[in-house]
Design a protein around this motif. Structure first.
Motif, PDB file in Angstrom:
ATOM      1  N   SER A   1       0.829  -1.207   0.000  1.00 15.09           N
ATOM      2  CA  SER A   1       0.000   0.000   0.000  1.00 15.09           C
ATOM      3  C   SER A   1       0.861   1.253   0.000  1.00 15.09           C
ATOM      4  CB  SER A   1      -0.930  -0.005   1.220  1.00 15.09           C
ATOM      5  OG  SER A   1      -1.908  -1.012   1.122  1.00 15.09           O
ATOM      6  N   VAL A   2       1.943   1.216   0.770  1.00 14.19           N
ATOM      7  CA  VAL A   2       2.863   2.362   0.818  1.00 14.19           C
ATOM      8  C   VAL A   2       3.487   2.587  -0.557  1.00 14.19           C
ATOM      9  CG1 VAL A   2       5.018   3.225   1.800  1.00 14.19           C
ATOM     10  CG2 VAL A   2       3.332   2.119   3.285  1.00 14.19           C
ATOM     11  N   ARG A   3       3.942   1.503  -1.199  1.00 16.44           N
ATOM     12  CA  ARG A   3       4.576   1.636  -2.521  1.00 16.44           C
ATOM     13  C   ARG A   3       3.594   2.178  -3.556  1.00 16.44           C
ATOM     14  NH1 ARG A   3       6.691  -3.479  -1.411  1.00 16.44           N
ATOM     15  NH2 ARG A   3       5.433  -4.449  -3.061  1.00 16.44           N
TER      16      ARG A   3
ATOM     17  N   HIS B   1       0.961   4.050  -2.959  1.00 18.45           N
ATOM     18  CA  HIS B   1       0.726   5.460  -2.639  1.00 18.45           C
ATOM     19  C   HIS B   1       1.858   6.329  -3.181  1.00 18.45           C
ATOM     20  CE1 HIS B   1       0.807   8.898   0.428  1.00 18.45           C
ATOM     21  NE2 HIS B   1      -0.194   9.133  -0.386  1.00 18.45           N
ATOM     22  N   GLN B   2       3.097   5.890  -2.961  1.00 16.43           N
ATOM     23  CA  GLN B   2       4.241   6.656  -3.454  1.00 16.43           C
ATOM     24  C   GLN B   2       4.234   6.741  -4.978  1.00 16.43           C
ATOM     25  OE1 GLN B   2       7.385   4.372  -1.616  1.00 16.43           O
ATOM     26  NE2 GLN B   2       7.362   5.589   0.265  1.00 16.43           N
ATOM     27  N   HIS B   3       3.877   5.637  -5.628  1.00 12.40           N
ATOM     28  CA  HIS B   3       3.820   5.624  -7.092  1.00 12.40           C
ATOM     29  C   HIS B   3       2.757   6.593  -7.602  1.00 12.40           C
ATOM     30  CE1 HIS B   3       4.320   4.015 -11.099  1.00 12.40           C
ATOM     31  NE2 HIS B   3       3.039   3.709 -11.181  1.00 12.40           N
TER      32      HIS B   3
ATOM     33  N   GLN C   1       1.558   9.170  -6.052  1.00  9.48           N
ATOM     34  CA  GLN C   1       1.976  10.540  -5.747  1.00  9.48           C
ATOM     35  C   GLN C   1       2.928  11.094  -6.803  1.00  9.48           C
ATOM     36  OE1 GLN C   1       3.435  10.218  -1.599  1.00  9.48           O
ATOM     37  NE2 GLN C   1       1.927  11.808  -1.115  1.00  9.48           N
ATOM     38  N   SER C   2       3.686  10.201  -7.445  1.00 15.06           N
ATOM     39  CA  SER C   2       4.628  10.650  -8.476  1.00 15.06           C
ATOM     40  C   SER C   2       3.924  10.939  -9.797  1.00 15.06           C
ATOM     41  CB  SER C   2       5.704   9.584  -8.698  1.00 15.06           C
ATOM     42  OG  SER C   2       5.178   8.433  -9.361  1.00 15.06           O
TER      43      SER C   2
END
Length: 254
Positions: free
Chosen positions: A209-211, A213-215, A217-218
């Motif tokens: 989920s964190v990965r 979200h980061q993806h 966001q980019s």
């Protein structure tokens, strides 16, 4: 709220299948068709679990929203290699049937999809395959890195046989099975869903989920991530669906 259980003859999966629905009590009398959330179950569950293990009906009373909960067995919401066309059913036939039968909106700005675990993957895949059809997508404790799960499952594990039924004997995933690929592909689409991600910090799926979200966001997505102490269980999912409904439908109070 009105609760409905029905059996539908679905042509895309060539069978009669079950669906639960929560509908606003006066949805037939409203001038404007109501918004709709398609809420998907996980791999070890069925269409009825959201109403049995959470206070979903109570939470939904605050919003003028229909909630549709279909049955897909253990399909991962995909048109299976050796099975049925569940992605076609979820993304095309099910919305058509409910929008034809009930006074719910046919406007893509009023259509949402969400799910937990396997259902989170199904919601993300469906919304990103059809970014113009959904205003929002909720991914709760979601499987997001499907390639990791398929490749890391041992050959002698029962889940491997399920993956072979879904993706083929050699588990050759198509690019469109990859949530990260779809998100990147849709980055320049004219319309993209608002994405809400929630996961417990002690859940084995939390790093995924964190990965994701980061993806996101980019890329030019509107994305919200909420993580708090919890595991892969109904205590977490009950709170998560409550927060998700507020996020998407706070402006739809009756």
């Amino acid at each position: 709220m009105a609760f409905l259980h029905c059996e539908l003859k679905a042509e895309s999966i060539r069978m009669v299948t079950s669906v639960c629905a929560i509908l606003p009590q006066d949805f037939c009398q409203t001038d404007r068709p109501v918004k709709t959330l398609y809420l998907l179950h996980g791999r070890s569950h069925n269409y009825s679990v959201w109403t049995r293990y959470t206070s979903l009906e109570q939470y939904a009373e605050a919003y003028n929203t229909a909630i549709i909960m279909p049955e897909v067995n253990r399909s991962f919401y995909i048109n299976m290699k050796y099975g049925l066309d569940y992605q076609t059913y979820i993304s095309e036939e099910l919305p058509y049937l409910f929008e034809s039968m009930f006074h719910i909106s046919t406007n893509s700005k009023d259509r949402y999809i969400a799910g937990m675990s396997m259902g989170g993957y199904g919601a993300l895949k469906t919304a990103l395959l059809h970014p113009d059809r959904y205003a929002g997508c909720g991914a709760i404790s979601a499987v997001t890195d499907i390639l990791k799960h398929v490749t890391e499952t041992p050959e002698n594990h029962p889940k491997k046989q399920e993956f072979q039924g879904i993706f083929g004997e050699h588990c050759d995933l198509a690019p469109e099975d990859d949530i990260f690929f779809l998100a990147s592909r849709d980055a320049d689409a004219p319309s993209r869903p608002d994405i809400f991600i929630a996961c417990g910090k002690e859940d084995h799926l939390y790093p995924e989920s964190v990965r994701l979200h980061q993806h996101l966001q980019s890329l030019p997505y509107k994305v919200t991530f909420e993580g708090w102490s919890g595991v892969h269980d109904w205590k977490l999912w009950d709170e998560a669906v409550k927060r998700m409904l507020k996020h998407f439908f706070a402006g739809s109070v009756i």
